[in-house]
Design a protein around this motif. Sequence first.
Motif, PDB file in Angstrom:
ATOM      1  N   PHE A 279       0.872  -1.179   0.000  1.00 61.48           N
ATOM      2  CA  PHE A 279       0.000   0.000   0.000  1.00 61.48           C
ATOM      3  C   PHE A 279       0.909   1.229   0.000  1.00 61.48           C
ATOM      4  O   PHE A 279       1.917   1.227   0.707  1.00 61.48           O
ATOM      5  N   CYS A 283      -1.160   4.518   3.874  1.00 64.31           N
ATOM      6  CA  CYS A 283      -2.398   3.868   3.425  1.00 64.31           C
ATOM      7  C   CYS A 283      -2.680   2.582   4.195  1.00 64.31           C
ATOM      8  O   CYS A 283      -3.490   1.769   3.764  1.00 64.31           O
ATOM      9  N   LYS A 285      -0.300   0.104   5.850  1.00 64.19           N
ATOM     10  CA  LYS A 285       0.541  -1.082   5.983  1.00 64.19           C
ATOM     11  C   LYS A 285       0.799  -1.430   7.452  1.00 64.19           C
ATOM     12  O   LYS A 285       0.592  -2.559   7.871  1.00 64.19           O
ATOM     13  N   GLY A 428      -2.998  -2.445  -2.637  1.00 63.58           N
ATOM     14  CA  GLY A 428      -4.124  -1.647  -2.148  1.00 63.58           C
ATOM     15  C   GLY A 428      -3.800  -0.175  -2.175  1.00 63.58           C
ATOM     16  O   GLY A 428      -2.628   0.213  -2.122  1.00 63.58           O
ATOM     17  N   GLY A 429      -4.826   0.634  -2.270  1.00 66.63           N
ATOM     18  CA  GLY A 429      -4.648   2.083  -2.240  1.00 66.63           C
ATOM     19  C   GLY A 429      -5.860   2.717  -1.613  1.00 66.63           C
ATOM     20  O   GLY A 429      -6.763   2.037  -1.132  1.00 66.63           O
ATOM     21  N   ARG A 430      -5.838   4.016  -1.609  1.00 67.01           N
ATOM     22  CA  ARG A 430      -6.887   4.809  -0.985  1.00 67.01           C
ATOM     23  C   ARG A 430      -7.763   5.366  -2.097  1.00 67.01           C
ATOM     24  O   ARG A 430      -7.380   6.345  -2.736  1.00 67.01           O
ATOM     25  N   LEU A 454      -1.876   0.600  -9.985  1.00 63.72           N
ATOM     26  CA  LEU A 454      -2.334   0.907  -8.626  1.00 63.72           C
ATOM     27  C   LEU A 454      -2.443   2.427  -8.442  1.00 63.72           C
ATOM     28  O   LEU A 454      -1.543   3.160  -8.853  1.00 63.72           O
ATOM     29  N   SER A 456      -3.869   5.785  -5.822  1.00 62.88           N
ATOM     30  CA  SER A 456      -4.202   6.157  -4.452  1.00 62.88           C
ATOM     31  C   SER A 456      -4.320   7.659  -4.359  1.00 62.88           C
ATOM     32  O   SER A 456      -3.682   8.396  -5.115  1.00 62.88           O
ATOM     33  N   ALA A 475       2.964   0.472  -5.191  1.00 66.56           N
ATOM     34  CA  ALA A 475       3.263   1.365  -4.054  1.00 66.56           C
ATOM     35  C   ALA A 475       4.738   1.741  -4.013  1.00 66.56           C
ATOM     36  O   ALA A 475       5.277   2.115  -2.973  1.00 66.56           O
ATOM     37  N   TYR A 508      -6.195  -7.421  -4.810  1.00 61.17           N
ATOM     38  CA  TYR A 508      -6.225  -5.957  -4.827  1.00 61.17           C
ATOM     39  C   TYR A 508      -7.307  -5.523  -3.846  1.00 61.17           C
ATOM     40  O   TYR A 508      -8.457  -5.964  -3.967  1.00 61.17           O
ATOM     41  N   ASN A 510      -9.178  -2.348  -1.228  1.00 62.17           N
ATOM     42  CA  ASN A 510      -9.439  -0.918  -1.029  1.00 62.17           C
ATOM     43  C   ASN A 510     -10.298  -0.756   0.224  1.00 62.17           C
ATOM     44  O   ASN A 510     -11.494  -1.032   0.190  1.00 62.17           O
TER      45      ASN A 510
END
Length: 617
Positions: A279, A283, A285, A428-430, A454, A456, A475, A508, A510
Amino acid sequence: MTDISMATALTAEAEQSINNAPTNYTELVQWVREIAELTQPDRIVWADGSQEEYDRLAGELVDAGTFVRLSDHEFPNSYAAFSDPDDVARVEERTFICSQTAEGAGPTNNWRDPAEMKQTMTKLYRGCMRGRTMYVIPFVMGSLDAKDPKYGVEITDSAYVVCSMRIMATIGTDVLEKMSKTNAFFVKALHSVGAPLAEGQEDVPWPCNLEKYIVQFPETREIWSFGSGYGGNALLGKKCYALRIASALAHDEGWMAEHMLVLKVTNPAGKSRYVSAAFPSACGKTNFAMMEPAIDGWKAEMIGDDIAWIRFDENNKARVVNPEAGLFGVAPGTGWPTNPNAMRAIAEGNTIFTNVALTDDGSVWWEGKTDEVPEHLIDWQGNDWTPESGRPAAHPNSRFCTPISQVDMLAEEYYAPEGVPLDAIIFGGRRKTTVPLVSEAKSWEHGVFQGVTLSSETTAAAKGAVGVVRRDPMAMLPFIGYNAGDYFQHWLDLGQKYGAENMPKIYYVNWFRRTADGGFAWPGFGENSRVVKWIFDRLEGTAEGEETFVGTVPGKDDLDVSGLEISDEELKAALNVSAGEWAQELPGIDQWLATFGDKLPPALKDQRDILARSIQQ
Ligand code: GTP
Ligand code: MN
Ligand code: MN
């Protein structure tokens, strides 16, 4: 005057420290001499990594006003530091990858010709340690007992850096001895706050320089950092070495250096799996790595919270280690309500806080530490603060620096030099929209495509605007130490070389999707264990899902939401895969992929075309 004539004499004290160096590794001693002649410190200290040394330096930092010693009642043997307001985060616009060619750095990094950069910085370094102590810190990233230990030596003029490096890495005498015995290769990592002191000049609590350079030379595996004393700019074992330099090393040596946490998960039947997750900064981790599962019978243990080195063993299986020895975690949002595991580790003490707020009883506070907000604080800039002040008490990127050994949910395998088998990689991201709570990639190539694209919304972890959607491949955007197109190809090549069946499955996630009224659709934190359970059961082949064009997504009955207060509407919003939203996403993806020109691996273009076609259907 020539360069040489300006850079000769050392103080008698510095000369003596070099002559009495605790090693006979000639290359190292010569490098230390060369840097001392350039930077002209008053004295030189070879860091031994001992507790006595740490206590002595911390005491000096208290005297200098850099550290405030906290009362022992909440955080024993701990200190708070307050940085210059202009030195609070990584400075990406001042970060450079100085490869031999501009193409070597690629479109995602700032590049300068290495010779030119060295000339510019040599001027800055000249005399920059006058009036200060130069510390020489031998360190190793990962285990000293690893097959191929990854050594470094950081030269710095900051005692704050020495103390922090002792928490974040294995440093000192043992490392120096083992390294010297074999004349092992080490990364030369040079750091200065860039604030020489004239005779009699009084120091400031946080010396730094308005002009900052964070520079990696990937071919020669060197790091030159100037002007900042903060975190990733100054603790050179972390982002500069374990990600930027290590990613270049990994490319050449056939492994991976990634911005990932590592987590051990055990199901109620006692079976364990290991997952890593990438991430972007701030975000989640550290929070995910220290999760307290919200579902009965499931156990989570941490192995790492920020950096993962993934190698392949003699059976072609991916194995992962965390090369760090400490946590450098975002304080705000980490608290007793959301992350008791982190809080217990911090409460063991031996922690350095940076840019949090001071309480009236000699402790520290930050937003989210407790639900209850203190009535009075001294904020991170030294001003009186009350809840009515209307500004954060702690800087949004304030941090705690704590030994990883204090994490009571640390998996024993953290200490294993050969690491653990890696079963899944989670990206993952925001994102407020578009990206569902979780999906499973259709193939290694599809997963790599998801990693490459990815995205964010930006946070306070780096200087710049907050809340803007940016692409952050794996990331790693600020940390890829070479051409990102080659980095993507490296991921694809490893999949080819070791075969899909040996590669970790890719997911993946979110946690940050919003409902129509703007609230979080998913509660996050410990409840993320429900997503982990689905991933675990997918690996076991026991969980169902729905095939969508972004991969397999759990239907609302496939996710264990027992005992969770979540409305149907929220759950639907969290899991939704909308062709309309993805159609809006596509131009951004295309624009992003176009930045790589002919360096974009064809397999990724294929994945893009598959996505575009399936959105239209
Ligand atoms: P770096 O250490 O900079 O690489 O960041 P990180 O990825 O470790 O981020 P961290 O875990 O420190 O989380 C940063 C912020 O995200 C904190 O403010 C958390 O409160 C928030 N956060 C973490 N997990 C979740 C989650 O599951 N849901 C929501 N809504 N917020 C979260
Ligand atoms: Mn990070
Ligand atoms: Mn973190």
